[in-house]
Write a protein that holds these residues in place. Structure first.
Motif, PDB file in Angstrom:
ATOM      1  N   LYS A 244      43.193  40.075  46.708  1.00 51.80           N
ATOM      2  CA  LYS A 244      43.892  41.070  45.886  1.00 51.80           C
ATOM      3  C   LYS A 244      45.399  41.049  46.123  1.00 51.80           C
ATOM      4  O   LYS A 244      46.190  41.124  45.179  1.00 51.80           O
TER       5      LYS A 244
ATOM      6  N   ASP B 273      48.161  40.392  43.279  1.00 56.16           N
ATOM      7  CA  ASP B 273      49.206  41.372  42.975  1.00 56.16           C
ATOM      8  C   ASP B 273      50.590  40.752  43.085  1.00 56.16           C
ATOM      9  O   ASP B 273      51.469  41.000  42.250  1.00 56.16           O
TER      10      ASP B 273
ATOM     11  N   LYS C 240      41.291  35.870  38.246  1.00 55.73           N
ATOM     12  CA  LYS C 240      39.897  35.881  38.725  1.00 55.73           C
ATOM     13  C   LYS C 240      39.088  34.761  38.086  1.00 55.73           C
ATOM     14  O   LYS C 240      38.279  34.100  38.742  1.00 55.73           O
TER      15      LYS C 240
ATOM     16  N   LYS D 161      45.265  39.779  35.683  1.00 52.73           N
ATOM     17  CA  LYS D 161      44.278  39.702  36.769  1.00 52.73           C
ATOM     18  C   LYS D 161      42.994  39.033  36.283  1.00 52.73           C
ATOM     19  O   LYS D 161      42.350  38.285  37.033  1.00 52.73           O
TER      20      LYS D 161
END
Length: 226
Positions: free
Chosen positions: A117, A121, A110, A106
């Motif tokens: 999100k 995921d 980012k 993650k």
């Protein structure tokens, strides 16, 4: 029929480590779907060449293109964009050991501009499944074997759908059976159309998983003909 568009090319490029010329007049190209090894003794210039390709070292002389970016015309602000289009796999993993596998991945998403999100995921689940670690999301790196940690690194390299993966001795710290498993992962990725450019000392793997072979020797890069 048009010739294939290379995803990586060097044209009369000189590779420097600091002020020292380590490889001179380097010219070759890698097309979509190619699997190419680079071999050579320690200190022969392999790592310096790979670092030049992902802009850790500047290309000072000659021309180079990687994933649509001209290495000889890069600005510092281009480097993050370039690295989103390539995957990089290191020998020493470079994972964050204070966070889970999922949070390691993650962090990269980012940092490369992902914000949704659910999308993050989903992509994390996809790449972990691709490398055979679909149940490892919540594990910490220290809970994984060396081979599993390297699979996480490969998953990380796949996050942004790279055109090419540049791998520097990805099996160097692994025992032969685990190295074999890692090579099968790379082969599956390559079969899906992603080019692989891999530095290795492991000649057994080259014989078992044939590809094009470039050799760094005496300050030159030559392609070996099988």
């Amino acid at each position: 029929m048009l010739p294939p568009e290379p995803v990586l090319s060097l044209d009369h490029a000189d590779i420097y480590q600091g002020k020292k010329l380590v490889l001179g007049n380097v010219s070759f190209q890698i097309n979509k779907g190619d699997f190419v090894y680079v071999i050579g003794r320690t200190g022969s210039g392999k790592s310096s060449m790979l670092k030049t390709l992902y802009a850790d070292l500047w290309l000072q002389t000659g021309k180079g293109h990687v994933a649509g970016y001209a290495l000889n015309a890069l600005t510092p602000r281009d480097i993050p964009q370039l690295r989103r289009k390539i995957g990089i796999v290191f020998q020493d993993f470079q994972l964050f050991f204070d966070r889970s596998v999922e949070d390691n991945l993650k962090f990269v998403l980012k940092a490369t501009g992902w914000t949704n999100k659910a999308d993050m995921d989903r992509r994390i689940a996809e790449v972990l499944t691709q490398v055979g670690l679909d149940t490892a999301q919540q594990k910490m790196p220290h809970q994984l074997s060396g081979g599993e940690q390297q699979r996480v690194v490969i998953a990380r390299s796949l996050l942004n759908h790279p055109q090419i993966i540049i791998a520097d001795e990805p099996t160097g710290n692994l025992d032969p059976a685990v190295a074999d498993q890692i090579m099968k992962v790379f082969q599956a990725i390559n079969t899906g159309g992603t080019a692989i450019f891999m530095a290795t000392h492991n000649y057994e793997l080259i014989h078992k998983y044939p590809g094009r072979v470039l050799r760094c020797q005496d300050g030159q890069v030559v392609e070996l003909r099988g």
